[in-house]
Scaffold this motif. Structure first.
Motif, PDB file in Angstrom:
ATOM      1  N   GLN A   1       0.737  -1.293   0.009  1.00 24.36           N
ATOM      2  CA  GLN A   1       0.340  -0.381   0.024  1.00 24.36           C
ATOM      3  C   GLN A   1       1.136   0.928  -0.010  1.00 24.36           C
ATOM      4  O   GLN A   1       0.010   1.962  -1.180  1.00 24.36           O
ATOM      5  CB  GLN A   1      -1.119   0.303   1.211  1.00 24.36           C
ATOM      6  CG  GLN A   1      -1.502   1.195   1.449  1.00 24.36           C
ATOM      7  CD  GLN A   1      -2.253   1.131   2.495  1.00 24.36           C
ATOM      8  OE1 GLN A   1      -2.486   0.371   3.866  1.00 24.36           O
ATOM      9  NE2 GLN A   1      -2.774   2.704   3.175  1.00 24.36           N
ATOM     10  N   MET A   2       1.884   0.891   1.086  1.00 31.41           N
ATOM     11  CA  MET A   2       2.698   2.558   0.753  1.00 31.41           C
ATOM     12  C   MET A   2       2.882   2.927  -0.108  1.00 31.41           C
ATOM     13  O   MET A   2       4.198   3.929  -0.837  1.00 31.41           O
ATOM     14  CB  MET A   2       3.589   2.240   2.077  1.00 31.41           C
ATOM     15  CG  MET A   2       3.459   1.977   3.644  1.00 31.41           C
ATOM     16  SD  MET A   2       4.230   2.057   4.569  1.00 31.41           S
ATOM     17  CE  MET A   2       5.124   3.341   4.628  1.00 31.41           C
ATOM     18  N   SER A   3       3.841   1.331  -0.844  1.00 26.66           N
ATOM     19  CA  SER A   3       4.400   1.645  -2.241  1.00 26.66           C
ATOM     20  C   SER A   3       3.457   1.935  -3.231  1.00 26.66           C
ATOM     21  O   SER A   3       3.564   2.755  -4.404  1.00 26.66           O
ATOM     22  CB  SER A   3       5.203  -0.240  -2.588  1.00 26.66           C
ATOM     23  OG  SER A   3       5.947   0.238  -3.630  1.00 26.66           O
ATOM     24  N   ALA A   4       2.446   1.279  -3.824  1.00 27.41           N
ATOM     25  CA  ALA A   4       1.801   2.314  -4.554  1.00 27.41           C
ATOM     26  C   ALA A   4       1.416   3.389  -4.187  1.00 27.41           C
ATOM     27  O   ALA A   4       0.705   4.612  -5.471  1.00 27.41           O
ATOM     28  CB  ALA A   4      -0.119   1.568  -3.721  1.00 27.41           C
ATOM     29  N   LEU A   5       0.991   4.577  -3.060  1.00 27.02           N
ATOM     30  CA  LEU A   5       0.868   5.467  -2.305  1.00 27.02           C
ATOM     31  C   LEU A   5       2.504   6.531  -3.066  1.00 27.02           C
ATOM     32  O   LEU A   5       1.869   7.138  -3.776  1.00 27.02           O
ATOM     33  CB  LEU A   5       0.469   5.715  -1.324  1.00 27.02           C
ATOM     34  CG  LEU A   5      -0.625   5.601  -0.941  1.00 27.02           C
ATOM     35  CD1 LEU A   5      -0.527   5.781   1.263  1.00 27.02           C
ATOM     36  CD2 LEU A   5      -1.595   6.246  -1.208  1.00 27.02           C
ATOM     37  N   LYS A   6       3.354   5.498  -2.486  1.00 31.35           N
ATOM     38  CA  LYS A   6       4.520   6.484  -3.381  1.00 31.35           C
ATOM     39  C   LYS A   6       4.581   6.473  -4.817  1.00 31.35           C
ATOM     40  O   LYS A   6       5.085   7.872  -4.890  1.00 31.35           O
ATOM     41  CB  LYS A   6       5.676   5.739  -2.959  1.00 31.35           C
ATOM     42  CG  LYS A   6       7.336   6.114  -3.104  1.00 31.35           C
ATOM     43  CD  LYS A   6       8.342   5.801  -2.390  1.00 31.35           C
ATOM     44  CE  LYS A   6       9.530   6.090  -3.065  1.00 31.35           C
ATOM     45  NZ  LYS A   6      10.519   5.354  -2.559  1.00 31.35           N
ATOM     46  N   ASN A   7       4.092   5.813  -5.221  1.00 33.56           N
ATOM     47  CA  ASN A   7       4.032   6.018  -6.865  1.00 33.56           C
ATOM     48  C   ASN A   7       2.729   6.381  -7.229  1.00 33.56           C
ATOM     49  O   ASN A   7       1.968   6.269  -8.803  1.00 33.56           O
ATOM     50  CB  ASN A   7       4.273   4.905  -7.818  1.00 33.56           C
ATOM     51  CG  ASN A   7       5.832   4.218  -7.648  1.00 33.56           C
ATOM     52  OD1 ASN A   7       6.640   4.591  -7.819  1.00 33.56           O
ATOM     53  ND2 ASN A   7       6.053   3.138  -6.082  1.00 33.56           N
ATOM     54  N   LYS A   8       2.004   6.946  -6.131  1.00 36.15           N
ATOM     55  CA  LYS A   8       0.764   7.755  -6.991  1.00 36.15           C
ATOM     56  C   LYS A   8       0.056   7.127  -7.731  1.00 36.15           C
ATOM     57  O   LYS A   8      -0.887   7.387  -8.561  1.00 36.15           O
ATOM     58  CB  LYS A   8       0.926   9.336  -7.701  1.00 36.15           C
ATOM     59  CG  LYS A   8       1.907   9.586  -6.855  1.00 36.15           C
ATOM     60  CD  LYS A   8       2.309  11.333  -7.416  1.00 36.15           C
ATOM     61  CE  LYS A   8       3.167  12.121  -7.603  1.00 36.15           C
ATOM     62  NZ  LYS A   8       3.096  13.734  -7.740  1.00 36.15           N
ATOM     63  N   LYS A   9      -0.460   5.383  -6.899  1.00 39.69           N
ATOM     64  CA  LYS A   9      -1.610   4.713  -7.918  1.00 39.69           C
ATOM     65  C   LYS A   9      -2.125   3.959  -6.739  1.00 39.69           C
ATOM     66  O   LYS A   9      -1.728   3.126  -6.302  1.00 39.69           O
ATOM     67  CB  LYS A   9      -0.628   3.186  -8.018  1.00 39.69           C
ATOM     68  CG  LYS A   9       0.078   3.470  -8.897  1.00 39.69           C
ATOM     69  CD  LYS A   9       1.478   2.217  -9.170  1.00 39.69           C
ATOM     70  CE  LYS A   9       2.392   2.847 -10.357  1.00 39.69           C
ATOM     71  NZ  LYS A   9       3.465   1.305 -10.321  1.00 39.69           N
ATOM     72  N   TYR A  10      -3.331   4.986  -6.670  1.00 40.80           N
ATOM     73  CA  TYR A  10      -4.023   5.376  -5.689  1.00 40.80           C
ATOM     74  C   TYR A  10      -5.685   4.412  -5.170  1.00 40.80           C
ATOM     75  O   TYR A  10      -5.482   4.410  -4.397  1.00 40.80           O
ATOM     76  CB  TYR A  10      -5.291   6.748  -5.233  1.00 40.80           C
ATOM     77  CG  TYR A  10      -3.753   7.832  -4.862  1.00 40.80           C
ATOM     78  CD1 TYR A  10      -2.819   8.287  -4.481  1.00 40.80           C
ATOM     79  CD2 TYR A  10      -3.705   8.896  -6.171  1.00 40.80           C
ATOM     80  CE1 TYR A  10      -1.870   9.054  -4.447  1.00 40.80           C
ATOM     81  CE2 TYR A  10      -3.259   9.961  -6.189  1.00 40.80           C
ATOM     82  CZ  TYR A  10      -1.270  10.045  -5.335  1.00 40.80           C
ATOM     83  OH  TYR A  10      -1.190  11.167  -5.519  1.00 40.80           O
ATOM     84  N   GLU A  11      -5.971   3.978  -6.169  1.00 42.51           N
ATOM     85  CA  GLU A  11      -6.630   3.290  -6.350  1.00 42.51           C
ATOM     86  C   GLU A  11      -6.491   1.441  -5.908  1.00 42.51           C
ATOM     87  O   GLU A  11      -7.088   0.683  -5.026  1.00 42.51           O
ATOM     88  CB  GLU A  11      -7.365   2.230  -7.690  1.00 42.51           C
ATOM     89  CG  GLU A  11      -8.587   3.903  -7.742  1.00 42.51           C
ATOM     90  CD  GLU A  11      -9.940   3.897  -9.255  1.00 42.51           C
ATOM     91  OE1 GLU A  11      -9.321   2.330  -9.871  1.00 42.51           O
ATOM     92  OE2 GLU A  11     -10.474   4.490  -9.810  1.00 42.51           O
ATOM     93  N   ILE A  12      -4.814   1.298  -6.799  1.00 42.79           N
ATOM     94  CA  ILE A  12      -4.557  -0.144  -6.209  1.00 42.79           C
ATOM     95  C   ILE A  12      -3.963   0.138  -5.198  1.00 42.79           C
ATOM     96  O   ILE A  12      -3.966  -0.617  -4.308  1.00 42.79           O
ATOM     97  CB  ILE A  12      -3.074   0.116  -6.604  1.00 42.79           C
ATOM     98  CG1 ILE A  12      -3.361  -0.120  -8.147  1.00 42.79           C
ATOM     99  CG2 ILE A  12      -2.286  -1.069  -6.147  1.00 42.79           C
ATOM    100  CD1 ILE A  12      -3.890  -1.288  -9.111  1.00 42.79           C
ATOM    101  N   ALA A  13      -3.432   1.253  -4.430  1.00 41.95           N
ATOM    102  CA  ALA A  13      -3.173   1.746  -2.555  1.00 41.95           C
ATOM    103  C   ALA A  13      -4.612   1.353  -1.992  1.00 41.95           C
ATOM    104  O   ALA A  13      -4.557   0.328  -0.929  1.00 41.95           O
ATOM    105  CB  ALA A  13      -2.652   2.977  -2.198  1.00 41.95           C
TER     106      ALA A  13
END
Length: 262
Positions: free
Chosen positions: A213-225
């Motif tokens: 989740q944190m990795s997805a947020l870092k990469n601005k992939k919010y739905e995935i997060a």
């Protein structure tokens, strides 16, 4: 064995990112779940000894019998490799304690030597884990080739597969390879109701999904997060229920934290 999770890139407004970041920090798995002395069998820091694995003596399909024994042997080799690695590391530590280095007159020299020793031990550990993982993968691949329904229905077959999955997950988790950990643990809890009701896999899954989740947020992939957050919370609740019980204070505390995360 597929270990790749494909991720689509979806852009959401920045405020969502700020909100999600706050939720992660407020609801971190390591803060909600303290280290526990009570751990499910097989999930301790050491490797699991499988020497008493019952090898099937009577199997109709010769190839299935051969493959089962090959997988069991690879499991045993994996266990032996890592146990030998741990023994080697302990021996190295004892050697270090006996060493006398009068040339290390300054503090920076002592730190440099200590750092070099730590790097050597870390390399030994990492090499041992990688070698063990290779045999675990080979054992899992061999078991997947068994098609005889009689063999697959045996308790020994299920126990061996669970052991391979468990050791593989422990090694990959220690190496911070969270994607393969989630893949194998989701398979693990689907093997049998007994494994699904172990609390430790759900604890590890919650931690892994949080990292993803944190990795997805870092990469601005919010739905995935958000998807990872939902999975994290689900396994967090399951862990609390199985480990503490629904009537416990710990379960209530974790449940309240998770509900605030939505």
């Amino acid at each position: 064995m597929k270990k790749i999770i494909s991720i689509a890139i979806i852009l959401i407004i920045p405020c969502h990112f700020i909100f999600s970041q706050t939720k992660v920090s407020d609801n971190k798995v390591e803060l909600l779940i303290p280290n526990s002395e009570r751990i499910d069998p097989g999930w301790g820091s050491g490797t699991e000894d499988f020497r008493n694995l019952e090898i099937l003596d009577k199997i109709d399909e010769t190839s299935s019998e051969r493959r089962f024994k090959e997988a069991a042997r690879d499991y045993r080799i994996s266990i032996d490799i890592f146990q030998n690695t741990e023994s080697s590391i302990e021996s190295k530590k004892e050697e270090y304690e006996q060493e006398v280095n009068p040339q290390d007159r300054y503090e920076w020299q002592k730190r440099a030597r200590e750092d070099a020793r730590n790097r050597e031990l870390a390399k030994l550990l990492n090499d041992g884990r990688n070698q063990a993982v290779q045999y675990l993968i080979r054992g899992m691949t061999t078991l997947d080739k068994i098609e005889n329904p009689t063999v697959k229905s045996q308790a020994s077959f299920l126990d061996l597969k669970a052991g391979l999955y468990r050791e593989y997950a422990k090694h990959q988790f220690s190496m911070k390879n969270y994607i393969p950990v989630t893949d194998i643990l989701l398979r693990y809890i689907q093997l049998n109701e007994k494994y699904e009701k172990e609390s430790e896999p759900h604890k590890i899954l919650a931690f892994c999904f949080e990292k993803m989740q944190m990795s997805a947020l870092k990469n601005k992939k919010y739905e995935i997060a958000d998807d990872f957050k939902e999975k994290k919370n689900r396994h967090l609740i399951t862990f609390a229920e199985l480990h503490y019980g629904k009537s416990s204070t710990e379960y209530q505390t974790i449940s309240e934290k998770v509900m605030k995360d939505y």
